[in-house]
Design a protein around this motif. Sequence first.
Motif, mmCIF file in Angstrom:
data_model
loop_
_atom_site.group_PDB
_atom_site.id
_atom_site.type_symbol
_atom_site.label_atom_id
_atom_site.label_comp_id
_atom_site.label_asym_id
_atom_site.label_seq_id
_atom_site.Cartn_x
_atom_site.Cartn_y
_atom_site.Cartn_z
ATOM 1 N N LYS A 244 0.836 -1.197 0.000
ATOM 2 C CA LYS A 244 0.000 0.000 0.000
ATOM 3 C C LYS A 244 0.876 1.254 0.000
ATOM 4 O O LYS A 244 0.617 2.206 -0.742
ATOM 5 C CB LYS A 244 -0.915 -0.002 1.226
ATOM 6 N N VAL A 245 1.924 1.248 0.794
ATOM 7 C CA VAL A 245 2.854 2.381 0.835
ATOM 8 C C VAL A 245 3.531 2.541 -0.521
ATOM 9 O O VAL A 245 3.670 3.664 -1.027
ATOM 10 C CB VAL A 245 3.906 2.190 1.963
ATOM 11 N N LYS A 246 3.937 1.436 -1.126
ATOM 12 C CA LYS A 246 4.561 1.506 -2.452
ATOM 13 C C LYS A 246 3.604 2.125 -3.461
ATOM 14 O O LYS A 246 4.015 2.954 -4.285
ATOM 15 C CB LYS A 246 4.985 0.112 -2.915
ATOM 16 N N GLU B 213 -11.433 4.855 -2.861
ATOM 17 C CA GLU B 213 -12.416 4.415 -1.869
ATOM 18 C C GLU B 213 -12.816 2.963 -2.111
ATOM 19 O O GLU B 213 -12.889 2.161 -1.180
ATOM 20 C CB GLU B 213 -13.656 5.323 -1.923
ATOM 21 N N THR B 214 -13.028 2.617 -3.370
ATOM 22 C CA THR B 214 -13.374 1.240 -3.726
ATOM 23 C C THR B 214 -12.215 0.299 -3.399
ATOM 24 O O THR B 214 -12.425 -0.789 -2.867
ATOM 25 C CB THR B 214 -13.713 1.140 -5.227
ATOM 26 N N GLU B 215 -11.011 0.744 -3.713
ATOM 27 C CA GLU B 215 -9.822 -0.059 -3.432
ATOM 28 C C GLU B 215 -9.691 -0.306 -1.929
ATOM 29 O O GLU B 215 -9.399 -1.413 -1.490
ATOM 30 C CB GLU B 215 -8.588 0.654 -3.960
ATOM 31 N N LEU C 296 -12.417 -2.754 -0.789
ATOM 32 C CA LEU C 296 -12.056 -4.097 -1.231
ATOM 33 C C LEU C 296 -10.953 -4.686 -0.351
ATOM 34 O O LEU C 296 -11.016 -5.841 0.060
ATOM 35 C CB LEU C 296 -11.611 -4.071 -2.698
ATOM 36 N N SER C 297 -9.981 -3.863 -0.033
ATOM 37 C CA SER C 297 -8.880 -4.293 0.837
ATOM 38 C C SER C 297 -9.403 -4.664 2.224
ATOM 39 O O SER C 297 -9.008 -5.691 2.794
ATOM 40 C CB SER C 297 -7.842 -3.184 0.938
ATOM 41 N N GLU D 258 -11.043 -8.814 6.165
ATOM 42 C CA GLU D 258 -12.106 -9.377 7.001
ATOM 43 C C GLU D 258 -12.305 -10.864 6.692
ATOM 44 O O GLU D 258 -12.460 -11.683 7.588
ATOM 45 C CB GLU D 258 -13.410 -8.596 6.774
ATOM 46 N N ILE D 259 -12.288 -11.199 5.420
ATOM 47 C CA ILE D 259 -12.430 -12.609 5.022
ATOM 48 C C ILE D 259 -11.279 -13.423 5.592
ATOM 49 O O ILE D 259 -11.479 -14.477 6.191
ATOM 50 C CB ILE D 259 -12.477 -12.747 3.482
#
Length: 181
Positions: A89-91, A110-112, A115-116, A121-122
Amino acid sequence: MQVPEKKLLERVKNSNKTSFKDFYYRPQPILFRYVVYRVREREIAEDIVQETFVRIWNNRSRLDSSKSFFSLIAKVSNNLCYDHFRHQKVKLQHQDKIPGTHKKNKINPETEHELSEFKEEIWSAVNDHLPDKCLEIFLLSRNEGKTNQEIADLLNISKRTVENQLYRALKILRKILKNYL
């Protein structure tokens, strides 16, 4: 004849390298499949699995033989996967500042993020709530695409047991993730 897990864990705690080797080879294939499923890259998964066992060895004096060794390595590897995702994520956040790199597929941030969070959570549900055998069967089925019969043959159990464990895994996951379904 295999040494019981608790006795083996005590030996590892006392720096017995042979016992640690046994502990490495017993759960390593299952752990590797789990990590590959999480990170989707074999090379990164190999690094995470190796780092998991390095950390266990480096902290062996704090091992608790009353707890499941597989739960311990699953937790350590899960944390290492989270570290990997945070690093990715930082990259991505700094990719625009590096000359010569371009995002090919721009996704709404926001979607990303949603999704993350959903993926985390899964995986949290899978890792924290599925019993060891159930987790192993679930990963073989969903990650490696093995049929119920292939799993049964691989684990020397009946096909019906595989079906029951998959049903149990899905039931647990549906209950935990009901707000997302």
